[in-house]
Design a protein around this motif. Structure first.
Motif, PDB file in Angstrom:
ATOM      1  N   LEU A 856      61.583  23.047  52.354  1.00  0.00           N
ATOM      2  CA  LEU A 856      61.205  22.508  53.663  1.00  0.00           C
ATOM      3  C   LEU A 856      60.066  21.497  53.536  1.00  0.00           C
ATOM      4  CD1 LEU A 856      61.444  25.911  55.535  1.00  0.00           C
ATOM      5  CD2 LEU A 856      62.962  23.952  55.866  1.00  0.00           C
ATOM      6  N   LYS A 857      59.115  21.818  52.657  1.00  0.00           N
ATOM      7  CA  LYS A 857      58.005  20.893  52.433  1.00  0.00           C
ATOM      8  C   LYS A 857      58.512  19.564  51.899  1.00  0.00           C
ATOM      9  CE  LYS A 857      53.638  23.238  51.760  1.00  0.00           C
ATOM     10  NZ  LYS A 857      52.798  23.948  50.786  1.00  0.00           N
ATOM     11  N   LEU A 860      59.951  17.497  54.583  1.00  0.00           N
ATOM     12  CA  LEU A 860      58.956  16.906  55.489  1.00  0.00           C
ATOM     13  C   LEU A 860      58.108  15.855  54.794  1.00  0.00           C
ATOM     14  CD1 LEU A 860      57.990  20.127  57.419  1.00  0.00           C
ATOM     15  CD2 LEU A 860      59.039  18.093  58.397  1.00  0.00           C
ATOM     16  N   ALA A 861      58.042  15.930  53.462  1.00  0.00           N
ATOM     17  CA  ALA A 861      57.265  14.939  52.727  1.00  0.00           C
ATOM     18  C   ALA A 861      57.993  13.601  52.692  1.00  0.00           C
ATOM     19  CB  ALA A 861      57.001  15.438  51.303  1.00  0.00           C
ATOM     20  N   ASN A 862      59.262  13.639  52.957  1.00  0.00           N
ATOM     21  CA  ASN A 862      60.080  12.427  52.942  1.00  0.00           C
ATOM     22  C   ASN A 862      59.852  11.645  54.240  1.00  0.00           C
ATOM     23  OD1 ASN A 862      62.032  10.512  53.017  1.00  0.00           O
ATOM     24  ND2 ASN A 862      63.680  11.864  52.322  1.00  0.00           N
ATOM     25  N   LYS A 863      59.170  10.502  54.087  1.00  0.00           N
ATOM     26  CA  LYS A 863      58.828   9.704  55.245  1.00  0.00           C
ATOM     27  C   LYS A 863      60.062   9.275  56.041  1.00  0.00           C
ATOM     28  CE  LYS A 863      54.677   7.081  55.075  1.00  0.00           C
ATOM     29  NZ  LYS A 863      54.055   6.019  54.297  1.00  0.00           N
ATOM     30  N   ALA A 869      65.062  11.044  61.424  1.00  0.00           N
ATOM     31  CA  ALA A 869      65.800  12.176  61.985  1.00  0.00           C
ATOM     32  C   ALA A 869      65.378  12.396  63.426  1.00  0.00           C
ATOM     33  CB  ALA A 869      65.536  13.415  61.146  1.00  0.00           C
ATOM     34  N   PRO A 870      66.274  12.893  64.254  1.00  0.00           N
ATOM     35  CA  PRO A 870      65.906  13.171  65.643  1.00  0.00           C
ATOM     36  C   PRO A 870      64.734  14.151  65.693  1.00  0.00           C
ATOM     37  CG  PRO A 870      68.229  13.731  65.200  1.00  0.00           C
ATOM     38  CD  PRO A 870      67.654  13.220  63.937  1.00  0.00           C
ATOM     39  N   LYS A 871      63.942  13.979  66.718  1.00  0.00           N
ATOM     40  CA  LYS A 871      62.707  14.733  66.800  1.00  0.00           C
ATOM     41  C   LYS A 871      62.914  16.249  66.746  1.00  0.00           C
ATOM     42  CE  LYS A 871      58.273  13.661  68.643  1.00  0.00           C
ATOM     43  NZ  LYS A 871      57.505  13.053  69.694  1.00  0.00           N
ATOM     44  N   HIS A 872      63.895  16.724  67.506  1.00  0.00           N
ATOM     45  CA  HIS A 872      64.047  18.180  67.585  1.00  0.00           C
ATOM     46  C   HIS A 872      64.431  18.769  66.228  1.00  0.00           C
ATOM     47  CE1 HIS A 872      68.285  16.983  68.151  1.00  0.00           C
ATOM     48  NE2 HIS A 872      68.569  18.162  67.680  1.00  0.00           N
ATOM     49  N   ILE A 873      65.088  17.956  65.398  1.00  0.00           N
ATOM     50  CA  ILE A 873      65.441  18.436  64.062  1.00  0.00           C
ATOM     51  C   ILE A 873      64.171  18.571  63.216  1.00  0.00           C
ATOM     52  CG2 ILE A 873      66.706  17.865  61.949  1.00  0.00           C
ATOM     53  CD1 ILE A 873      68.647  18.502  64.047  1.00  0.00           C
ATOM     54  N   VAL A 874      63.301  17.607  63.375  1.00  0.00           N
ATOM     55  CA  VAL A 874      62.064  17.635  62.592  1.00  0.00           C
ATOM     56  C   VAL A 874      61.165  18.794  63.023  1.00  0.00           C
ATOM     57  CG1 VAL A 874      59.990  16.346  61.948  1.00  0.00           C
ATOM     58  CG2 VAL A 874      62.165  15.149  62.224  1.00  0.00           C
ATOM     59  N   ALA A 879      58.824  24.208  62.265  1.00  0.00           N
ATOM     60  CA  ALA A 879      58.734  25.604  62.698  1.00  0.00           C
ATOM     61  C   ALA A 879      59.221  26.529  61.586  1.00  0.00           C
ATOM     62  CB  ALA A 879      59.551  25.810  63.965  1.00  0.00           C
ATOM     63  N   LYS A 880      60.271  26.109  60.943  1.00  0.00           N
ATOM     64  CA  LYS A 880      60.829  26.932  59.875  1.00  0.00           C
ATOM     65  C   LYS A 880      59.849  27.047  58.718  1.00  0.00           C
ATOM     66  CE  LYS A 880      65.318  25.847  60.560  1.00  0.00           C
ATOM     67  NZ  LYS A 880      66.283  24.838  60.127  1.00  0.00           N
ATOM     68  N   LEU A 881      59.196  25.948  58.453  1.00  0.00           N
ATOM     69  CA  LEU A 881      58.216  25.967  57.365  1.00  0.00           C
ATOM     70  C   LEU A 881      57.087  26.942  57.703  1.00  0.00           C
ATOM     71  CD1 LEU A 881      57.079  24.905  54.717  1.00  0.00           C
ATOM     72  CD2 LEU A 881      56.010  23.043  55.991  1.00  0.00           C
ATOM     73  N   ARG A 882      56.605  26.854  58.946  1.00  0.00           N
ATOM     74  CA  ARG A 882      55.539  27.771  59.355  1.00  0.00           C
ATOM     75  C   ARG A 882      55.984  29.215  59.205  1.00  0.00           C
ATOM     76  NH1 ARG A 882      54.544  24.023  63.276  1.00  0.00           N
ATOM     77  NH2 ARG A 882      55.761  25.138  64.831  1.00  0.00           N
TER      78      ARG A 882
END
Length: 896
Positions: A856-857, A860-863, A869-874, A879-882
């Motif tokens: 997951l990290k 998310l590190a991929n700019k 990606a659509p916001k809700h996917i991000v 949330a999943k990472l947390r």
RNA sequence: GGGCUCGUAGCUCAGUUGGCUAGAGCGCUUGAUUGACGUUCAAGAGGUCACAGGUUCGAAUCCUGUCGAGCCCACCA
């Protein structure tokens, strides 16, 4: 409805035979199968009509599985709409299937060593009709056995009086409009059936054949049918072909078995100079291309093969009287002897065969009746383009269109003796009159069986009379049938509606006879082969009904396929379906035997509702939405004032995807409701705080589920409704269960699922460590804000078999298996567990969490990802990472 | 020759507009069970999504090609 004098308790297993006939008879007697508007109530006349006409099975034989699929799907649609408050008409009928039925009787006669001519036309007709009516009766019994809720008072047959009238009227109108004509043309002839066939009644098959290369005067020509050479009147070459320029317009001498014949050489564009030698023999009477060439060059067209497939006198003494294939052998032998046969070449070529007798079709010139399609096919195509006619699945729209675009005039006359007579008179010169006149004789031809089938959507409604049924129920709604008869039937119905200008009486507009063509696939055997008599792999639906019950068969057929897809008939699936009916039965047995009172959600005490209560109601709501989405075709009701329902369903299934809806129901009933809620309910019913609510919800869910399932499995649901729940009004006409949106509480369903996972995790830990199933274990659950978990304690205790459950307490560190389920830490101390194995397990859980975190990290590190990606996917990923990080922290805190 | 499908677990198939660790049923393995149901219940094993490229932050999913299976239509001797 028959009031049961059953004992209080329902029998242990559902026995279809104890209910089906009785329930069907009661339904029919109650008038439930008829449109509500047949009654006297004023309000019923305001209901929106919903019409399906049954594709009439051929009276050639008993019903097969394809018919069973058709009935299961159509009846489900009808039952849904009936319960939904539509004025439903499901109109049953049968088709005389002229050529198919006649050929069955031909076969019977052949066994008796007779032919139809031995009987004579009148006797043959009588015998065929007797045969037809016998099968008709059998078929009607079978349709009933399928539980089909069709209106028998409107039962139609393509050869009964009203339909006879419609056929004759249609013919006359079309003739007057110039859309029917008679003439001498190249047609497909079946020597066995002794009749002409329409183009689509000819089945083309690739087969191995011999291409004979013949010395033909100065030419060499090739043919697969050397016997036709005795009917040749020309050799054709391409006009620009230099090789043969000198011959064009001249006559050459060709040796024939009956002596040397003078043959014309003509130049014609139809010849491909690149192919073979570039020279073609021309047999105008017996070949389509040659017929066209003959027409252009005014060639003679001698008939050398007769209607019975034997060579005529014109073929010459040597061949006359021989069957065409015998003649071929004889001719080839002669060619060889005379050294005229230059080469024999094996090749694959396509041979046309009769779709009824399988005999090789002989093209020939014949006087026949045709429907002129050039004008009306445009209209038929436009219907589809304008969206007035939809196909499910859509791809068949393309098939429909292409076929229409390539359509030639439709030959509608047949020379068989069973069917509607051509209602016209003809004189010696071939002139036609619609009325009897001196010098004119009635036509001896009968009409193509598809001519009467093509009128079915309106001939069943009383057309050409503008009676009430026609006004109310035409155009129909959905035409459901197998994709294999798109050409034979669907296109013809649309064409005839256009040709006869059969308008919608309500709007005065010309529309297709139905707004949707819903097509199902072929039924195949378990190995994927087509059912066929020669393979003997056919399945008799009645036999399956006897073995597993009608509901099981219907469920299997209606839900194990998506639209347009072929369906494998697998008896194992039928067993599963029967088990499902039994499951439903036993759910009902438990509920009706345990719980009293009304299924009224208004009586619920909101303060004491549990997560499970609200969660199951939410799942029920979603299930109902899914089912409705499959049955409800939004496009069909997009006319003002047509929607009688309070809520338009969300798109959870595609319209007509009954398989999808079926799966959702199966999943809900078996898994969510029976395996989980019912087990939990056993706990909740013992607690005075929750007992009342639980009882209400059990009843409510059962009643709702019966309603949702009724279109698929009408008998078992009706049996439970009446014998189990003691309802007065039969389920078939009870309103569709409306599941209100306030049940839509996804958070509760999520918590329900979370608790479910916790229980499954404890079970898994038990199984991993071989904890005896009978024993009880202890468990600790830790979560933030865990009141909802604590509340579920009793249920968790029971379902995970716990002797002790601590929620929120700090669990002891040693000898316990640890797992994290979402935000819940599950700790199960087990007697047989060493600190070593416990640590191992913990390590494995941590590894998994670490991998999740890494993945997951990385994402998310991929700019590019975060930006594109659509916001809700991000945010979901975040949330999943947390959650994964929290899980890891929890696991780490468990480490010694 | 033209058109249309389809290749996902041992088998039969889901997988919606591209977005969690690819699902279900059957079958298989292990275990359970005297009260709704053995026509039952619990747990497990099992997949390089035919192959190769491409598009994309991301492909079972979209595009191209290859291989394989099936169906429909077509008057080429």
């Amino acid at each position: 409805m028959p009031k049961p004098q059953q004992p209080k308790e329902l029998p242990k297993a559902y026995d279809p035979t104890a209910y089906e006939d009785r329930i069907y008879a009661a339904w029919e007697k109650s008038g439930a199968f008829k449109p509500a508007s047949d009654g006297r109530k004023r309000a019923d006349k305001d209901r929106r009509p919903y019409t399906i006409i049954m594709p009439p099975p051929n009276v050639t034989d008993r019903l097969h599985c394809g018919h069973a699929v058709m009935l299961a799907l159509e009846d489900a649609l009808i039952r849904y709409h009936r319960k939904r408050g539509f004025d439903t008409l499901y109109l049953p009928g049968t088709d005389h299937a002229a050529i198919a039925t006649a050929s069955m009787v031909d076969k019977q006669l052949a066994k008796e060593g007779k032919g139809r001519h031995d009987l004579g036309r009148k006797k043959f007709e009588e015998r065929t009709m007797r045969y037809a009516l016998e099968n008709k009766r059998t078929i009607e019994e079978q349709v009933r056995a399928m539980g089909t809720s069709c209106d028998w008072s409107r039962n139609a047959f393509t050869m009964d009086e009203p339909r006879r009238g419609a056929v004759q009227e249609a013919f006359r109108r079309l003739y007057k409009k110039g859309l029917i004509y008679r003439g001498s043309y190249m047609v497909n002839w079946c020597p066995v059936c002794r009749t002409v066939l329409a183009d689509d009644e000819v089945e083309h098959q690739e087969q191995e054949g011999v291409l004979y290369h013949l010395a033909y005067g100065p030419f060499t020509v090739a043919t697969t049918r050397p016997e036709t050479m005795v009917g040749d009147t020309a050799v054709a070459v391409h006009p620009k072909d230099k090789r043969y320029k000198e011959f064009v317009g001249k006559t050459v001498e060709v040796p024939m078995i009956s002596g040397v014949r003078k043959i014309k050489v003509v130049a014609d564009d139809a010849v491909d100079p690149e192919y073979g030698t570039g020279a073609v023999k021309v047999t105008p009477f017996h070949d389509r291309t040659d017929y066209a060439i003959g027409g252009r060059h005014k060639l003679d067209a001698p008939e050398v093969i007769g209607e019975d497939g034997t060579m005529t006198a014109a073929a010459g003494k040597a061949l006359a009287g021989l069957d065409r294939f015998e003649a071929r052998k004889k001719l080839v032998a002669w060619l060889k002897r005379k050294k005229l046969l230059k080469k024999e070449e094996l090749m694959k070529h396509s041979v046309g065969r009769c779709y009824r007798s399988d005999d090789v079709i002989e093209p020939r010139i014949s006087d026949q009746w045709f429907v002129k399609v050039s004008d009306i096919k445009e209209q038929a195509i436009r219907f589809a383009e304008d969206g007035d006619l939809k196909f499910v699945p859509e791809r068949f729209g393309k098939t429909y269109r292409q076929w229409l675009e390539n359509l030639h005039d439709w030959c509608i006359s047949r020379q068989i003796w069973f069917g509607h007579p051509v209602p016209a008179f003809v004189n010696d010169k071939g002139d036609v009159s619609l009325t009897k006149k001196a010098g004119y004789k009635p036509s001896e031809d009968t009409l193509d069986t598809w001519f009467s089938s093509a009128l079915w959507p309106f001939s069943t409604m009383g057309w050409p009379k503008q009676i009430a049924d026609f006004k109310r129920f035409f155009p129909n709604d959905v035409l459901e049938t197998g994709y294999d008869i798109i050409f034979f039937w669907i296109t013809r119905m649309v064409l005839m509606t256009a040709a006869l200008d059969v308008k919608d009486e309500k709007t005065g507009q010309l529309k297709p006879p139905f707004h949707t063509a819903y097509l199902h696939g072929l039924v195949r055997d378990a190995r994927g082969r087509k059912f066929s008599k020669s393979l003997g792999n056919g399945v008799d639906p009645l036999e399956m009904i006897g073995k597993y019950g009608t509901d099981a068969l219907r469920w299997m057929l209606a839900t194990s396929t998506s639209p347009g897809g072929d369906l494998k008939f697998d008896e194992d699936r039928l067993v599963k379906s029967r088990n499902f009916a039994n499951k439903l039965w036993n759910i009902s047995r438990f509920i009706t035997g345990t719980v009293e009172g009304e299924a009224d959600l208004k009586l619920l005490r909101a303060e004491t509702l549990t997560t499970f209560d609200r969660g199951i109601l939410h799942k029920l709501y979603r299930t109902a939405q899914t089912v409705e989405a499959a049955f409800h075709d939004p496009a069909a009701y997009d006319k003002p004032g047509d929607v009688p329902t309070e809520s338009r369903p969300r798109q959870l299934a595609k319209p007509y995807d009954l398989g999808f809806a079926g799966n959702a129901l199966y999943e809900f009933v078996w898994s969510d409701f029976a395996d989980w809620y019912l087990e939990i309910a056993k706990v909740q019913l013992r607690n005075p705080e929750t007992a009342q609510n639980t009882a209400i919800i059990l009843k409510y869910a059962l009643e709702t589920v019966l309603g949702l399932l009724h279109p698929f499995v009408p008998f078992v649901t009706e049996a439970v409704w009446q014998d189990g729940l003691r309802k007065r009004e039969p389920l078939i006409t009870s309103p569709w269960p409306v599941v209100h949106e306030d049940l839509d509480q996804p958070e509760d369903a999520d918590r329900f699922d979370r608790i479910r996972e916790v229980i499954e995790t404890i079970r898994r830990i038990r199984a991993e460590h071989r904890t005896p199933a009978k024993s009880f274990v202890q468990a600790y659950l830790v979560a933030d804000g865990s009141a909802w978990l604590a509340e579920a304690g009793d249920a968790i205790n029971k379902l995970a078999r716990l002797s002790m459950l601590r929620v929120g307490q700090h669990p002891p560190k040693e000898e316990a298996a640890t797992a994290v389920v979402g935000d819940v830490t599950v700790v199960v101390p087990l007697a047989g567990l060493t600190s070593e194995t416990a640590a191992q397990r913990l390590q494995a859980e941590m590894e998994r969490a670490k991998m999740d975190i890494e993945r997951l990290k990385g994402r998310l590190a991929n700019k590019d990802y975060v930006e594109n990606a659509p916001k809700h996917i991000v945010t979901e990923t975040e949330a999943k990472l947390r959650e994964a990080e929290a899980a890891l922290a929890k696991l780490e805190s468990r480490q010694g």
